[in-house]
Design a protein around this motif. Structure first.
Motif, PDB file in Angstrom:
ATOM      1  N   UNK A 122       0.830  -1.193   0.000  1.00  0.00           N
ATOM      2  CA  UNK A 122       0.000   0.000   0.000  1.00  0.00           C
ATOM      3  C   UNK A 122       0.871   1.253   0.000  1.00  0.00           C
ATOM      4  N   UNK A 123       0.523   2.187  -0.845  1.00  0.00           N
ATOM      5  CA  UNK A 123       1.302   3.414  -0.949  1.00  0.00           C
ATOM      6  C   UNK A 123       0.921   4.370   0.172  1.00  0.00           C
ATOM      7  N   UNK A 124       1.346   4.056   1.365  1.00  0.00           N
ATOM      8  CA  UNK A 124       1.034   4.885   2.518  1.00  0.00           C
ATOM      9  C   UNK A 124       2.158   4.683   3.526  1.00  0.00           C
ATOM     10  N   UNK A 126       2.437   4.950   6.746  1.00  0.00           N
ATOM     11  CA  UNK A 126       2.170   4.194   7.963  1.00  0.00           C
ATOM     12  C   UNK A 126       2.147   2.699   7.659  1.00  0.00           C
ATOM     13  N   UNK A 128       3.650   1.225   5.095  1.00  0.00           N
ATOM     14  CA  UNK A 128       4.985   0.791   4.676  1.00  0.00           C
ATOM     15  C   UNK A 128       5.898   0.636   5.878  1.00  0.00           C
ATOM     16  N   UNK A 145       6.040   8.325   0.729  1.00  0.00           N
ATOM     17  CA  UNK A 145       4.802   7.794   0.175  1.00  0.00           C
ATOM     18  C   UNK A 145       3.624   8.748   0.399  1.00  0.00           C
ATOM     19  N   UNK A 149       1.387  14.485   2.754  1.00  0.00           N
ATOM     20  CA  UNK A 149       0.832  15.292   1.669  1.00  0.00           C
ATOM     21  C   UNK A 149      -0.676  15.107   1.567  1.00  0.00           C
ATOM     22  N   UNK A 150      -1.135  13.884   1.821  1.00  0.00           N
ATOM     23  CA  UNK A 150      -2.568  13.634   1.701  1.00  0.00           C
ATOM     24  C   UNK A 150      -3.358  14.307   2.808  1.00  0.00           C
ATOM     25  N   UNK A 155      -2.398  21.569   0.741  1.00  0.00           N
ATOM     26  CA  UNK A 155      -1.577  20.968  -0.308  1.00  0.00           C
ATOM     27  C   UNK A 155      -0.212  21.635  -0.394  1.00  0.00           C
ATOM     28  N   UNK A 157       2.504  20.240   0.748  1.00  0.00           N
ATOM     29  CA  UNK A 157       3.580  19.245   0.734  1.00  0.00           C
ATOM     30  C   UNK A 157       3.645  18.587  -0.632  1.00  0.00           C
ATOM     31  N   UNK A 158       4.848  18.570  -1.148  1.00  0.00           N
ATOM     32  CA  UNK A 158       5.047  17.963  -2.463  1.00  0.00           C
ATOM     33  C   UNK A 158       5.908  16.718  -2.277  1.00  0.00           C
ATOM     34  N   UNK A 159       5.524  15.649  -2.973  1.00  0.00           N
ATOM     35  CA  UNK A 159       6.391  14.478  -2.982  1.00  0.00           C
ATOM     36  C   UNK A 159       7.187  14.565  -4.272  1.00  0.00           C
TER      37      UNK A 159
ATOM     38  N   UNK B 427      -2.230  -6.420   4.709  1.00  0.00           N
ATOM     39  CA  UNK B 427      -1.586  -5.164   5.059  1.00  0.00           C
ATOM     40  C   UNK B 427      -2.613  -4.120   5.466  1.00  0.00           C
TER      41      UNK B 427
ATOM     42  N   UNK D   2      -0.760  15.972  -5.237  1.00  0.00           N
ATOM     43  CA  UNK D   2       0.415  15.218  -4.819  1.00  0.00           C
ATOM     44  C   UNK D   2       0.087  13.770  -4.576  1.00  0.00           C
ATOM     45  N   UNK D   7      -2.908   3.256  -5.997  1.00  0.00           N
ATOM     46  CA  UNK D   7      -3.233   2.935  -4.616  1.00  0.00           C
ATOM     47  C   UNK D   7      -2.152   2.054  -4.015  1.00  0.00           C
TER      48      UNK D   7
END
Lengths: 271, 449, 220, 347
Positions: A122-124, A126, A128, A145, A149-150, A155, A157-159, B427, D2, D7
């Protein structure tokens, strides 16, 4: 023919009149009194409902100010300007307050810091961080990840493409949501006027840091000599003490790892 | 003794390829001592142990390195004699940094003189036995690492009538328990009897899956002439999970959030029983365990008796090294094990195996939206709805997930194993469970303060 | 200048149907033919202008607590006028629009403009607002109904436009939803593209906010 | 802005050599693509049967539907900037199923319209595979049926139904349509439904949509799906079972105006619907009990529409209506969680 009109007119007029009287009675006896000062004070606040003051929204802060005598300097998005307005409105003494902006204390992106494995999930941040502590070889580094930013309400924060969170101070309102969201606890609120920062939170020893990241703090202490009291060592990590003044830019040039950067109020300038 | 098939079959479960053949007939070999042993202070569930040695101290095998950090905790002992060269922070198998005592063995492997075999256990009080188990640092060796003495001390008024010995080992690849049962059936059996004496359990059940005929034979030989039962389970994952095992053997459902003792049952892993035998009869604390080193990328897969603290890299090197670069390194079995970022971590009391998977066997998912096929719902042994939970958690609706009992998830991985859309369901669950636990803690402290 | 600005905003930037997503009921129900759309649009425009004028004129003397009932009464009055006039002079159209003429009373656009604009501005600007919004509404209805009439009936304003297989569905209720939905998507798309080209952030109407919907990647 | 586009993260092609992820590290190996491929294979016997009975028309429609579905899917995905392409083969399945629900004489352009509606409106507008609440192929068919009622009820050339009723009357009707119109005019049942007719109907010699005529071919495909565990037995069994029970009751109550239950099973799209449409994973419940109720609901609605509705055939509508009940069924049939609710436990 004209009489056809008169009857309904009388009926409608009567209905209207009685409804009007009813409404009048209702307004007189069922009215909810709202302190007009709360409304007026709410209007002074920025209305972003960020919760940085610790209360659930601007109107609640206004209520707390008037009813419970909350501190006038809690509104971070509003900054000193709002604080002065509140102080004037309430007739109290303004306090000193500096606007705070968030800063990611990590400079290790994909170009400078190594990753120990390919993370697949999962692209998050916490989520990861629950898999082997995250894929950065450095256990203290930004996972990039974008959990911060989310959650950011503006907005700010830039990744970056090299997977590092970078906060734009001009957009940041200092609400502190990102500080709470970061599982690695590397985001900190710093005074807006400060420009010199140490972008590393690694407590590892210098040799470990060097292996993991080319711009991490190795604890060489060169900067502390250059910056006087404003940079202190915490174990093997140099930390800026934001209560001490720091204007001298010598520390930036002294740092062999280029960990120390200068970030102006508007944009970030690498040393 | 009587042998029977399991009477109850819990719903759900999956049938992953067992892949135990590589090691299930390999006798356990002794792993030679490494140059440095990294003994972590976090080897069990509960509070971490507190280091009680200093850098430079000379230690003997079995000497206490770290004392228990609380009631739900366990002491950690020196795996061999030697010198403490550092007390450092090193990442555990889960990747989080923890205190670790680094020991350089002197090669003599001398036992601590204070350790003596105890008196005959049959004459000992339950309390004295439990004390010896506490001192030996024994934790559940099936994987979770729950301190054994906590299990063996039920609160007053709770009686445990059924003791179940878990020899299911339903995880693919792993054969550590199987080999232990084949090779050390007698000591397991003695350990079991000690546990039974402590608890005074009326009924004693040995549960083994039907894909281990050699273990069934060895154990039934050891159990011959007793009143214990041997239950042969149908091979299915996660049959060896505590709640599922209790259901399969007794038909009782452990209530949500409760411990097995709520239904008068207790489950001990065979490895734990062997360790209890070592502690009570031989007087040795827990300093080594059997680790299966296997997977297609290991040159010669083996079952090794390794000291706690042996780096994983040494284990792999002893097995002839890697055939090529692995696609994934797993501590534990492939269904519930922890993926490793490196081979730096060391063996702990709960390390049942190291599995090195090749690239082609590794699922590199790029997950798709759920197609509602319902396979996860059929597979879930806890009868949750992983599809709905996954979507809820993805939408950050942790409260909704809590309402659908996400906290009952045992993270067995059956749902994600079956998912044709390759969704990272486990996960998601972990993330939600961690978040909910955090919230609950917060609420509890707020209520207190 | 201000007058002009208020006049044209209803045509595009604040188009009641496509941007504010108001007045959906008539936009779905009566757009089976262009004639209906024109009739409905003009009737609503008339009510809008008149009610805007009346409300702008009286808003200072109406207590804010009872403003909504007052607006409703004013609007209802004009709707009754339109209803009776149409019944007298455009009887066929009145019959085909049916209940939707009286229903203008509860049309969100009219009450919405009364509350959002006329009650805060003067008579003169309110006229501009009413005309602009009314024409915007009428044009939107014409667009929707033209598509539906051509595809579903092979006619435009009642005149045959060709001989082809018609899709009956388009003049049935689902056709209204499909057409309006597709047009809304198209408008959103155009707006997003325009915003991107001019370098602005695209802020979609609140009811069509793309940012929280993962269906397509246009919001990003 | 951003927000990461995905997902979940895909695999970086370069650098670190090994992978780490949350457990489990094993997988059954099944994928959406494999499931779709199985469905396609299972539909092949029916396609062959369609080719035999309707010849060129069947192949034309199938080809047109598949090509336009795949093209529509690819185009919409590109337009909507969605990354995953058409590799999951779901568009092919939609195309096949849509074609199977069309009458043989339908013009190709109508099939294209139906395909676009099915893919774009019924599927991609809702978010693509996995998010569509209704079966796309059925939406396509129903939209065509409502839009072009004449073309959608002009059937093939079969003249075998009943020599007694006159050839002209039956060339343009399905058995169900014929029964409905005949009974509607107050006449008795139009033909005798006995051994020979049953066999012909079973083999596929009757009018109908191209994929639904041969019950035999569909059963072969359905059995294959069951064997491969792609569908669960609940839906077809309870769907067909409910229809059979319903039809038996009608038949016993009034045998002069109702055929025996076999007639209802062998005619129309029931078998196609029960095995291939009502078992679509996305739009049906996830629990076994839910699937059971889904099947029963479909069966009841189908028979209600056939007997009392305006259309002679109700399978499409029945399944679509039950699709709308899927979330409710999922909610109502949640399994009892292990360790919950056996005894009332205090909190």
């Amino acid at each position: 023919m004209p009489f056809d009109i008169i009857d309904p007119t009388i009926i409608m007029g009567g209905v209207g009149l009685s409804c009007g009287i009813l409404l009048g009675v209702a307004a007189r006896f069922l009215t909810v009194t709202v302190n007009p000062r709360i409304e007026a004070l709410t209007a002074l606040l920025p209305g972003v409902n960020c919760g940085a003051c610790g209360l659930p929204g601007c109107s609640e802060y206004a209520r707390a100010l008037i009813m419970h005598g909350a501190k006038v300097n809690l509104c971070k998005p509003g900054g000193p300007k709002t604080m002065r307005q509140i102080a004037v409105f309430l007739g109290v003494e303004p306090v000193t307050m500096e606007r705070q902006v968030a800063l990611v204390l990590c400079g290790g992106d994909d170009k400078t810091a190594i990753r120990k494995f390919c993370y697949n999930g999962i692209a998050d941040c916490a989520a990861a961080a629950l898999v082997g502590g995250g894929d950065k070889a450095c256990g203290y580094g930004c996972l990039g990840l974008g959990s911060c930013a989310r959650i950011c309400p503006t907005e700010a924060i830039e990744i970056t493409h090299a997977r590092l969170a970078v906060i734009h101070p001009e957009l940041c309102i200092g609400c502190g949501q990102c500080v709470k969201a970061c599982p690695k606890k590397i985001i900190q609120l710093v005074p807006e006027s400060r420009t010199i920062h140490v972008l590393c939170r690694s407590k590892d020893r210098g040799n470990v840091v060097k292996k993991n990241c080319s711009i991490g703090c190795i604890g060489c202490t060169l900067c502390t000599k250059a910056a006087g009291n404003a940079i202190k060592m915490e174990g093997a990590l140099a930390v800026v003490d934001y209560t001490q003044p720091l204007e001298n830019e010598e520390a930036i040039t002294k740092c062999p790892q280029h960990t120390i950067i200068k970030r102006s109020g508007r944009k970030e300038v690498p040393a | 003794m009587k042998t029977r098939r399991a009477m109850f079959r819990s719903k759900g479960g999956v049938h992953p390829a067992s892949r135990k053949r590589a090691t299930n007939a390999m006798p356990v070999e002794f792993m030679p001592l490494s140059k440095v042993l990294f003994v972590s202070m976090v080897q069990h569930m509960g509070a971490p142990a507190r280091p009680v040695v200093k850098k430079g101290d000379a230690v003997m095998r079995g000497q206490v390195l770290g004392e228990a950090g609380g009631y739900v905790s366990a002491p950690v002992h020196a795996p061999t004699s030697g010198k403490v060269i550092a007390i450092s922070e090193r990442p555990t198998q889960a990747g989080l940094p923890a205190a670790c005592v680094e020991i350089e063995p002197d090669g003599e492997d001398r036992w601590d003189a204070a350790r003596q075999p105890g008196p005959d256990w049959k004459t000992m009080e339950a309390k004295a036995l439990v004390e010896r188990i506490v001192a030996a640092g024994i934790v559940g060796m099936g994987g979770a690492g729950f301190p054994t003495h906590v299990k063996l001390s039920p609160p007053a008024g709770k009686t445990i009538d059924t003791l179940i010995i878990n020899g299911a080992e339903c995880e693919p690849y792993l054969t550590a328990d199987q080999r232990l049962m084949v090779e050390a059936a007698q000591s397991i059996w003695t350990g079991v009897q000690i546990v039974r004496q402590i608890l005074g359990a009326r009924r004693l059940v040995m549960a083994i899956e039907d894909n281990k005929p050699d273990a069934i034979q060895a154990m039934s030989a050891a159990m011959e002439g007793t009143d214990a039962e041997l239950v042969v389970l149908k091979t299915e994952y996660p049959q060896g999970a505590e709640k599922q095992l209790i259901y399969a053997v007794t038909g009782r459902e452990v209530p949500s959030g409760g411990l097995p003792m709520a239904v008068g049952a207790l489950v001990e892993n065979v490895g734990t029983c062997a360790a209890i035998y070592d502690a009570i009869v031989e007087g040795r604390p827990l300093t080594e365990r059997i680790v299966t080193v296997t997977g297609a990328m290991v040159r010669t897969p083996k079952n090794l008796r390794a000291r706690i603290g042996t780096p994983l890299a040494d284990l792999v090197a002893f097995c002839g090294g890697m055939v090529g670069l692995p696609g994934k390194i797993i501590c534990g079995g492939p269904m519930m094990g922890l993926a490793q970022g490196s081979l730096e971590a060391a063996v702990t009391k709960t390390t049942s195996g190291v599995v090195l998977l090749p690239h082609q066997a590794v699922q590199q998912f790029s997950s798709m939206p759920c197609i509602s096929c319902g396979r996860c719902v059929s597979a879930c042994p806890m009868r949750l709805m992983p599809n709905t939970l996954g979507e809820m958690i993805e939408a950050e609706d942790n409260e909704g997930a809590e309402g659908l009992n996400v906290m009952d998830c045992i993270e067995c991985g059956s749902c994600a194993y079956e998912c044709p859309a390759h969704r990272p369901l486990v996960q998601h669950m972990r993330q939600a469970k961690a978040e909910i636990t955090k919230q609950r803690l917060k609420k509890a402290t707020a209520a207190k303060g | 200048m201000r007058f002009y600005k208020e006049l044209i905003k209803g045509l595009w930037t604040e188009n009641p149907i496509f941007r504010l997503v108001l007045g959906m009921c008539p936009a779905l129900a009566i757009t089976t033919s262009v004639m209906n759309a024109i009739g409905m649009g003009l009737a609503a425009t008339f009510v809008l202008i008149c009610s805007n004028i009346a409300i702008a004129a009286v808003h200072n003397i109406v207590p804010s607590k009872v403003r909504i009932p007052c607006y409703i009464v004013i609007i209802a009055t004009f709707v009754t006028v339109v209803d009776l006039l149409m019944n007298a002079y455009l009887h066929e159209l009145h019959k085909s629009l049916g209940i939707f003429i009286p229903l203008i009373v509860v049309n969100c656009i009219i009450l919405g403009r009364a509350e959002a604009f006329a009650s805060k501005n003067g008579v003169w600007l309110s006229i501009a607002d009413g005309i602009g919004m009314g024409i915007g509404f009428t044009l939107s209805l014409i667009v929707v109904s033209a598509i539906r009439e051509i595809l579903g009936n092979a006619t435009l304003l009642g005149y045959a436009v060709g001989h082809y297989q018609v899709a009956l569905l388009m003049v049935l209720p689902p056709g209204g939803f499909l057409t309006l939905g597709c047009l809304l998507a198209l408008m959103n798309h155009i707006q997003a593209g325009m915003a991107r080209r001019s370098g602005h952030a695209y802020v979609p109407p609140p009811t069509l906010d793309c940012r929280h919907c993962a269906i397509c990647k246009w919001g990003e | 802005m951003n927000e990461p586009v995905e997902k979940t993260l895909p695999i970086a092609a370069k650098e670190p050599t090994w992978l780490a992820s949350s457990s489990p590290h094993a997988h059954s190996g099944d994928s959406v693509r494999k499931i779709m491929l199985t469905v396609i294979i299972a539909l092949m016997p029916a396609l062959a049967a369609a080719g035999i009975f309707f010849g060129w028309d069947a192949l034309r429609l199938t080809g047109v539907c598949i090509v336009s579905c795949v093209a529509a899917e690819a185009a919409t995905r590109k337009l909507m900037r969605r990354d995953k392409g058409i590799g999951d083969l779901s568009a092919v399945v939609t195309g096949l199923l849509l074609a199977f629900n069309l009458p043989p004489a339908l013009p190709s352009w109508m099939a294209v319209v139906g395909s676009i509606v099915a893919i774009v409106i019924a599927k991609q507008f809702y978010g693509g595979l996995g998010y569509n609440p209704f079966n796309p192929a059925l939406i396509g068919r129903v939209l065509l049926l409502i839009s072009f009622p004449v073309a959608m009820t002009t059937w093939g050339p079969w003249q075998i139904l009943s020599p007694a009723a006159g050839v002209d009357a039956i060339t343009t009707a399905t058995p169900l349509g014929l029964v409905k119109t005949t009974l509607g005019t107050g006449q008795p049942l139009p033909f005798v439904f006995d051994g020979d007719t049953i066999l012909q109907f079973f083999m596929g010699a009757k009018n109908g949509c191209i994929g639904e005529v041969s019950v035999l071919a569909l059963l072969i495909g359905g059995m294959y799906l069951l064997w491969r565990r792609c569908i669960s037995w609940q839906v077809p069994v309870f769907y067909i079972g409910t229809v059979a029970v319903f039809a038996t009751i009608l038949w016993l109550a009034d045998p002069t105006h109702n055929y025996n239950p076999l007639f209802h099973i062998l005619t129309g799209g029931l078998v196609l619907g029960a095995f291939f449409m009502a078992t679509d994973m996305v739009t049906t419940p996830v629990t076994k009990t839910g699937l059971m109720f889904f099947g029963i609901g479909c069966g009841v609605l189908t028979m209600v529409i056939r007997k009392w509705g305006g259309y002679p055939e109700g399978v499409s509508f029945a399944i679509l209506i039950m699709n709308a009940f899927t979330p409710l069924l999922n909610r109502m049939t949640r399994p009892r969680v292990f360790g919950h609710g056996q005894k009332k436990k205090q909190a």
